[in-house]
Design a protein around this motif. Structure first.
Motif: not given
Length: 954
Positions: A107, A109-110, A112, A130-131, A133-136, A155, A158
């Protein structure tokens, strides 16, 4: 005050605080959850208002937690998923907490809004989710110096805002991910300046797609992996590059001819690979300071003329690159030159170093070439020139200084600032300004410095100044900094000990420590450019002191809060008084222990184990060893066996030590342990691992040895260490081990039978000198036992003397037999027993003295250098077979074995009394990566007593 009224005031104050709280209730819940699973949190983590009460390491904006920075706090526990439910979190820095372990939650990646994810020098493990990669918005991703495994998540490609990517010094494997039609990859990181991926287990080819002209990379560090294939020519598209490290991999093929268009590169490391073809022409790389292309398989060539055009060059490392002919004298006139290492080539003729224009030149290492003449010129600048193993030094009677191995002294420590240091109490250190204080300490590691003269005081002064400038610009109360003990590690990284001293007091508080740690972990501090990329590993800070009562930010709480605060202050004073008394008591106890180092010697009258009589070794307290090993952390666990575990430690002076810690079932009685340490403390020989001390308290038995950096002979022969051993090197290792064993038999008092001689118990130091190690089975021989000892059979199958096995009569000749097996292992690189075949029998059956190489072609290790003449091989084989004769009476004594190996070395044209000719880096085989540790779990082996049925093959 009436107790009932006081209770009322306390209740009222809690109610008012809850109404005036500044922290979002959801964030408070998540921080409380962290408190349940983490140990050693700052004392300020109490109450119900982290933002308002100013919890150390917590920063907030508009009641939401935006920053958690808790470096060097000694935190223990795992990363909870609760931390990933702080939606406004922008900074998470938990660096230098070695007891934070376990996986990162998926988690993660939550978060943000996270910009800094910095977990340097912890013990996190498992795959990187892999999450991530959600940390934009992520700018810094620093996960180096942990134990992460698995592949690099594609990821990460990204992360379009990423500036810093550091995944080095983990256990990551698999290919370097690049993008496809359906998946992202690292080639998409066009804003990223830093690819730090060294010291992992990455494999496969370096994808040509990884690099493009859109990239802005300045550092590409892929050293010490398992990468294969060739260096992609697309690397030259990244015109911004300044530092390139592809060394210590398994790269092959020619160096791209367009590499010289990278005119901004200052450090280029391509050593210890399998690169072929012509030497790269780097004309035009006018900013190149440090060039290391050693130990590759380039085509034979004369000394390249283009090297003399590199006016910025400080360091040239071209060991083992098939250079031939003469070095042009003009090369040595380069104005910035500091170090030249051209050993293990075919350079010949007369050495003429011409006119030296550099006032920094320290070393010219030309060992193992074919230079026939050299005459120093009158008035020539004093430079360490090494010509060992050249014809000029092999003539009878040559005693010139250049025919011995010497290295410039690189010791350095920050000197006092025009003051006299004063004695300090326990654990305090005198600062450069001569103030006693509890310093914040750690290790600065520079991955690609542009210089090699480690004795240059000016560079360290500039580093100290830049550190102080950084701390001051960040408004940190730092009085001074001290640097000491510069040294290069096996990866050619520069290590420096750092001490940071507090201003106007003798300790730092938690907030300042976390801020100092953050300045160093997030690269806020920028060292002078010639130091290159760095990272810091901070020690846990143990010396926080009680702070003054914090002011309450809520001014509207009035007199009631003041009364409660006064009561709390009184309570705090009482607690502090109790803590002070307790601390004083402990300090007195420690002082008593210091004055009497055997205060905890666990002896009893019945055991007969009085205080040991030591010669050269000393007592270490349990608390000392805890400190030196960071509380016996997993990160310092470097080996295990039947006896127990081995830990790496660092003494206050920077010396590395190896600590062998017995597990409970292996503990000896006090008398036996005393006898062992007394015996080992008397053993002092350069070819025997030295016992530095012991610990015998709190039910512990520990032996402290010198740290031997290049692993066991077994690891080098098997290829695990990455060190290449040619025939000459094997002869010298055999001689060193033989001398160590002969010392034990003939000069030690009392004489010692080792009883477990094998290649895993012969360690190699930084210059590949052999040292006999592991005396767990050793047996001293008293005057009444000369001749033999009747004892239970102990040893390792394959090396075990069959006569000893059958008769249980132990003599020095049992060690001779084992050493003979080691000699055969040096020849073949085969285990003594492999697939049911015994090496002694195999050699005996194959031997034919009438044929070339005694008909042993099929058995000899190919990497021994079969393409060259193996001078003395026949005599070496004959000696080995003499050592493994069935009857001990027919075997030579170790003193005679030493003399015979010395004769073999002389036959090979070498001086048996010369120091080793090269550092271990000279012999690292292309593609093998960094050498393994001498006490790794594969190398450390303790063979205890056993019945014959329990003998295990090595």
């Amino acid at each position: 005050m009436n107790p009932k009224y006081l209770v009322f005031l306390l209740a009222a104050s809690l109610q008012i605080c809850s109404i005036a709280a500044l922290t979002n209730s959801d964030d408070l819940t998540k921080l409380k959850a962290l408190m349940d699973i983490w140990e050693n949190l700052p004392p300020s983590w109490e109450g119900t208002d982290p933002c308002g009460d100013q919890w150390d390491g917590i920063k907030c904006i508009n009641s939401r937690v935006t920053s958690i920075t808790l470096s060097s706090m000694g935190l223990k526990g795992q990363m909870s998923g609760d931390i990933t439910n702080l939606p406004e979190l922008q900074i998470l820095d938990l660096s230098y907490n070695k007891d934070l372990r376990g996986p990162l939650p998926a988690s993660i990646g939550n978060l943000k809004k996270l910009k800094y994810l910095i977990l340097v020098g912890c013990s996190f493990s498992g795959p990187i989710p892999n999450s991530v990669g959600s940390l934009q918005q992520l700018v810094y991703l620093s996960l180096n110096s942990n134990a992460f495994t698995g592949p690099i998540p594609p990821s990460i490609g990204n992360l379009s805002e990423l500036y810093w990517l550091d995944l080095a010094d983990n256990k990551l494997d698999g290919n370097i991910p690049v993008s496809t039609d359906t998946t992202p990859g690292l080639d998409m990181l066009v804003k990223t300046k830093h690819f730090h991926l060294g010291k992992n287990q990455l494999s496969g080819e370096i994808p040509s797609k990884l690099f493009s002209s859109d990239m802005t990379l300045i550092h590409v560090l892929f050293d010490s992996n398992k990468l294969t294939g060739s260096i992609p020519s697309t690397l030259a598209l990244v015109q911004t590059l300044e530092v390139i490290r592809f060394d210590r991999n398994s790269l092959i093929g020619p160096v791209p001819s367009n590499l010289n268009v990278l005119t901004n590169v200052s450090e280029l490391f391509l050593s210890n690979n399998g690169l072929t073809g012509p030497l790269p022409n780097l004309t035009g790389m006018s900013f190149l300071n440090y060039l290391d292309i050693s130990n590759n398989s380039f085509d034979a060539s004369d000394f390249p003329r283009w090297i003399s055009t590199l006016q910025s060059l400080t360091t040239l490392m071209m060991e083992g690159t098939q250079l031939q002919g003469q070095i042009p004298p003009s090369f040595f006139s380069l104005a910035n030159l500091q170090t030249v290492v051209l050993s293990n080539n075919r350079l010949n003729g007369t050495l003429d170093i011409g006119t030296i224009n550099s006032d920094q030149l320290q070393l010219i290492d030309l060992q193992t070439n074919s230079i026939s003449d050299y005459t120093p010129k009158p008035g020539q600048k004093q430079v360490d020139i090494i010509l060992v193993n050249n014809p000029v030094c092999q003539e009878t009677g040559v005693i010139a200084s250049y025919c011995t191995v010497s290295r410039p002294n690189s010791s350095y420590v920050t000197l006092p600032n025009n003051c006299v240091p004063i004695p300090c109490r326990s654990n305090q250190i005198s600062s450069p300004n001569c103030n006693c204080a509890y310093a914040y300490t750690g290790l600065l590691v520079f991955r690609a410095p542009s210089f090699s003269d480690l004795g240059n005081i000016t560079i360290y002064i500039s580093l100290q100044r830049s550190l102080m400038d950084s701390f001051r610009s960040n408004q940190l109360p730092v009085d001074s900094v001290s640097l000491s003990n510069p040294r290069k590690d096996l990866s050619e990284y520069l290590d420096l000990n750092l001490q940071v001293f507090p201003f106007d007091r003798d300790y730092f508080n938690q907030t300042i420590i976390s801020q100092i740690g953050f300045v160093l972990s997030n690269q806020t501090f920028k060292p002078p450019k010639f130091f290159g990329p760095y990272y810091f590993i901070g020690d846990v800070y143990h010396y926080f002191a009680g702070e003054a009562t914090r002011s309450n930010n809520s001014s509207n709480t009035g007199i009631i809060i003041g009364a409660v605060a006064g009561g709390s202050a009184l309570l705090l004073l009482l607690v502090l008084a109790g803590l002070y008394a307790y601390r004083q008591k402990k300090r007195a106890e420690r002082a008593t222990e210091w004055n009497n180092p055997f205060a905890h010697w666990d002896s009893t009258k019945s055991s007969g184990a009085g205080f040991p009589q030591l010669k050269g070794a000393r007592f270490f307290s349990f608390e000392e060893l805890k400190k030196y090993t960071n509380n016996f952390s997993e990160a310092n666990d470097i080996g295990s066996g039947g006896y127990g575990k081995v830990y790496r430690g660092v003494l206050p002076n920077g010396q590395l030590i190896a600590i062998k810690r017995a597990q409970q079932e292996s503990l000896q009685g006090a008398l036996e342990f005393k006898t062992e340490i007394e015996l080992l403390s008397r053993v002092h020989h350069k070819n025997v691992v030295s016992l530095l001390g012991f610990c015998f308290e709190r039910g512990e038995q520990m032996l402290i040895y010198e740290f031997v950096p290049n692993g066991s002979l077994n690891e080098s022969l098997s290829g695990k260490s990455g060190i290449r051993l040619d025939w000459v090197r094997r002869l010298k290792i055999a001689l060193g081990a033989a001398r160590g064993l002969a010392y034990l038999h003939e000069l030690a008092n009392p004489p010692i039978i080792h009883r477990d001689i094998k290649t895993t118990n012969i360690l190699l130091d930084e210059r590949l000198n052999a040292k006999v190690a592991d005396f767990g089975l050793s047996k001293p021989m008293s005057d009444t036992e000369k001749g033999h000892i009747t004892t239970q059979v102990k040893g390792t199958m394959g090396y075990l003397d069959p006569e000893y096995y059958m008769t249980q009569q132990l003599t020095e000749k049992s060690d001779v037999y084992s050493f003979g097996v080691v000699m055969l292992e040096l020849l073949t690189a085969r285990k003594p027993i492999e697939r049911g075949k015994y090496i002694v029998r195999e050699v005996r059956m194959a031997m034919d003295r009438t044929k070339d190489l005694y008909n042993l072609h099929e058995l000899l290790d190919p990497s021994i250098g079969l393409q060259t003449t193996l001078k003395g091989l026949d005599k070496f084989v004959d000696l080995a077979m003499e050592c493994v004769k069935e009857s001990g009476a027919d075997r030579p004594i170790m003193g005679d074995v030493v003399k015979e190996i010395e004769n073999i070395l002389q036959l090979a044209g070498l001086n048996p009394n010369a120091e080793s000719a090269s550092t271990s880096a000279s012999y690292e085989e292309a593609g093998k990566g960094s050498p393994r540790h001498p006490y790794s779990k594969d190398a450390f082996d303790y063979s205890g007593a056993f019945p014959p049925s329990k003998l295990e093959p090595q």
